[in-house]
Design a protein around this motif. Structure first.
Motif, PDB file in Angstrom:
ATOM      1  N   HIS A   1      28.024  48.936 -23.120  1.00  0.00           N
ATOM      2  CA  HIS A   1      27.493  48.422 -24.393  1.00  0.00           C
ATOM      3  C   HIS A   1      28.300  47.270 -24.970  1.00  0.00           C
ATOM      4  N   ARG A   2      29.090  46.577 -24.170  1.00  0.00           N
ATOM      5  CA  ARG A   2      29.986  45.540 -24.687  1.00  0.00           C
ATOM      6  C   ARG A   2      29.267  44.275 -25.130  1.00  0.00           C
ATOM      7  N   HIS A   3      28.128  43.961 -24.554  1.00  0.00           N
ATOM      8  CA  HIS A   3      27.404  42.747 -24.934  1.00  0.00           C
ATOM      9  C   HIS A   3      26.629  42.966 -26.224  1.00  0.00           C
ATOM     10  N   PRO A   4      26.530  41.934 -27.072  1.00  0.00           N
ATOM     11  CA  PRO A   4      25.831  42.077 -28.369  1.00  0.00           C
ATOM     12  C   PRO A   4      24.401  42.588 -28.235  1.00  0.00           C
ATOM     13  N   LEU A   5      23.689  42.215 -27.214  1.00  0.00           N
ATOM     14  CA  LEU A   5      22.310  42.689 -27.055  1.00  0.00           C
ATOM     15  C   LEU A   5      22.249  44.163 -26.670  1.00  0.00           C
ATOM     16  N   ASP A   6      23.311  44.687 -26.073  1.00  0.00           N
ATOM     17  CA  ASP A   6      23.318  46.089 -25.637  1.00  0.00           C
ATOM     18  C   ASP A   6      23.647  47.069 -26.758  1.00  0.00           C
ATOM     19  N   HIS A   7      24.245  46.603 -27.842  1.00  0.00           N
ATOM     20  CA  HIS A   7      24.573  47.522 -28.937  1.00  0.00           C
ATOM     21  C   HIS A   7      23.919  47.105 -30.257  1.00  0.00           C
ATOM     22  N   ASP A   8      22.886  46.278 -30.193  1.00  0.00           N
ATOM     23  CA  ASP A   8      22.153  45.819 -31.381  1.00  0.00           C
ATOM     24  C   ASP A   8      23.110  45.271 -32.420  1.00  0.00           C
ATOM     25  N   CYS A   9      23.830  44.238 -32.031  1.00  0.00           N
ATOM     26  CA  CYS A   9      24.867  43.662 -32.868  1.00  0.00           C
ATOM     27  C   CYS A   9      24.282  43.050 -34.136  1.00  0.00           C
ATOM     28  N   LYS A  10      24.905  43.343 -35.262  1.00  0.00           N
ATOM     29  CA  LYS A  10      24.486  42.809 -36.558  1.00  0.00           C
ATOM     30  C   LYS A  10      25.581  41.934 -37.156  1.00  0.00           C
TER      31      LYS A  10
ATOM     32  N   ILE B   1      44.847  58.799 -22.068  1.00  0.00           N
ATOM     33  CA  ILE B   1      44.589  57.446 -21.587  1.00  0.00           C
ATOM     34  C   ILE B   1      43.289  56.911 -22.163  1.00  0.00           C
ATOM     35  N   PHE B   2      42.238  57.694 -22.119  1.00  0.00           N
ATOM     36  CA  PHE B   2      40.926  57.241 -22.570  1.00  0.00           C
ATOM     37  C   PHE B   2      40.750  57.600 -24.046  1.00  0.00           C
ATOM     38  N   THR B   3      41.162  56.694 -24.937  1.00  0.00           N
ATOM     39  CA  THR B   3      41.113  56.985 -26.367  1.00  0.00           C
ATOM     40  C   THR B   3      40.182  56.063 -27.141  1.00  0.00           C
ATOM     41  N   ASN B   4      39.662  55.014 -26.531  1.00  0.00           N
ATOM     42  CA  ASN B   4      38.831  54.048 -27.246  1.00  0.00           C
ATOM     43  C   ASN B   4      37.364  54.421 -27.106  1.00  0.00           C
ATOM     44  N   LYS B   5      36.819  55.071 -28.170  1.00  0.00           N
ATOM     45  CA  LYS B   5      35.448  55.579 -28.162  1.00  0.00           C
ATOM     46  C   LYS B   5      34.457  54.463 -28.455  1.00  0.00           C
ATOM     47  N   CYS B   6      33.330  54.520 -27.780  1.00  0.00           N
ATOM     48  CA  CYS B   6      32.267  53.544 -27.977  1.00  0.00           C
ATOM     49  C   CYS B   6      31.583  53.802 -29.322  1.00  0.00           C
ATOM     50  N   LEU B   7      31.311  52.726 -30.085  1.00  0.00           N
ATOM     51  CA  LEU B   7      30.688  52.850 -31.407  1.00  0.00           C
ATOM     52  C   LEU B   7      29.161  52.849 -31.356  1.00  0.00           C
ATOM     53  N   LYS B   8      28.581  52.680 -30.194  1.00  0.00           N
ATOM     54  CA  LYS B   8      27.124  52.713 -30.064  1.00  0.00           C
ATOM     55  C   LYS B   8      26.650  54.130 -30.368  1.00  0.00           C
ATOM     56  N   PRO B   9      25.696  54.290 -31.306  1.00  0.00           N
ATOM     57  CA  PRO B   9      25.196  55.631 -31.637  1.00  0.00           C
ATOM     58  C   PRO B   9      24.634  56.337 -30.399  1.00  0.00           C
ATOM     59  N   GLY B  10      25.076  57.561 -30.191  1.00  0.00           N
ATOM     60  CA  GLY B  10      24.609  58.361 -29.066  1.00  0.00           C
ATOM     61  C   GLY B  10      25.463  58.239 -27.809  1.00  0.00           C
ATOM     62  N   CYS B  11      26.314  57.232 -27.728  1.00  0.00           N
ATOM     63  CA  CYS B  11      27.178  57.046 -26.542  1.00  0.00           C
ATOM     64  C   CYS B  11      28.485  57.800 -26.756  1.00  0.00           C
ATOM     65  N   LYS B  12      28.893  58.538 -25.753  1.00  0.00           N
ATOM     66  CA  LYS B  12      30.118  59.335 -25.859  1.00  0.00           C
ATOM     67  C   LYS B  12      31.204  58.855 -24.906  1.00  0.00           C
ATOM     68  N   ARG B  13      31.032  57.685 -24.331  1.00  0.00           N
ATOM     69  CA  ARG B  13      32.013  57.170 -23.374  1.00  0.00           C
ATOM     70  C   ARG B  13      33.273  56.696 -24.077  1.00  0.00           C
ATOM     71  N   LYS B  14      34.390  56.795 -23.363  1.00  0.00           N
ATOM     72  CA  LYS B  14      35.686  56.313 -23.860  1.00  0.00           C
ATOM     73  C   LYS B  14      36.284  55.424 -22.780  1.00  0.00           C
ATOM     74  N   GLU B  15      36.985  54.387 -23.201  1.00  0.00           N
ATOM     75  CA  GLU B  15      37.607  53.453 -22.273  1.00  0.00           C
ATOM     76  C   GLU B  15      39.120  53.466 -22.458  1.00  0.00           C
ATOM     77  N   MET B  16      39.852  53.021 -21.438  1.00  0.00           N
ATOM     78  CA  MET B  16      41.311  52.936 -21.525  1.00  0.00           C
ATOM     79  C   MET B  16      41.734  51.812 -22.456  1.00  0.00           C
ATOM     80  N   MET B  17      41.022  50.702 -22.402  1.00  0.00           N
ATOM     81  CA  MET B  17      41.371  49.532 -23.208  1.00  0.00           C
ATOM     82  C   MET B  17      40.274  49.273 -24.220  1.00  0.00           C
ATOM     83  N   LYS B  18      40.629  48.607 -25.307  1.00  0.00           N
ATOM     84  CA  LYS B  18      39.624  48.237 -26.299  1.00  0.00           C
ATOM     85  C   LYS B  18      38.755  47.122 -25.737  1.00  0.00           C
TER      86      LYS B  18
END
Length: 143
Positions: free
Chosen positions: A125-134, A94-111
């Motif tokens: 880390h979904r907000h741009p300020l929380d993942h240093d969006c470029k 169920i939990f297959t969507n891995k977070c792309l933030k470096p160092g975060c190992k969380r997985k979510e059910m939905m993208k």
């Protein structure tokens, strides 16, 4: 009696009630009153024809045919021991969507996609300020 030809007598030997709205058993075809119409109430010998239940394997969700006189639990158990196609290695996670933030190992059910960079992140880390969006040159407010 004014109208003796109306209605029918219940086929249950102990009852024989004259019923003006008799019910016909769909298994044996006999006529019964409302108190004896259920298969159990008149000990219907043909109930097995209509009261068929097909057990389902809890592992592979396949219906298991059970012959008359067999115990469903025993038949399903034998299926699980011999014929079951269940493979726990192929179980869908169920939990297959891995977070792309470096160092975060969380997985979510939905993208959870970022609107600016298109990356997949966890709820934290979904907000741009929380993942240093470029991803976009648009200014993001800290409001």
């Amino acid at each position: 009696m004014e109208l003796p030809w109306l209605g029918e007598h219940c086929s249950e030997r102990a009852c024989k009630q004259l019923d003006f709205l008799p019910l016909k058993c769909d298994a044996c075809g006999e006529v019964f009153c409302k108190d004896h119409i259920r298969y159990e109430d008149h000990k219907c010998s043909s109930a097995y024809k209509k009261n068929a239940q097909v057990p389902v394997c809890p592992l592979c969700n396949t219906p298991i045919p059970v012959q008359k006189g067999e115990i469903p639990d025993v038949v399903v158990g034998a299926h699980m021991d011999k014929d079951c196609k269940y493979n726990p290695a192929q179980q869908r996670r169920i939990f297959t969507n891995k977070c792309l933030k470096p160092g975060c190992k969380r997985k979510e059910m939905m993208k959870v996609l970022c609107e600016q960079c298109g990356g997949n992140f966890c709820i934290k880390h979904r907000h741009p300020l929380d993942h240093d969006c470029k991803g976009s040159s648009r200014p993001t407010s800290k409001a």
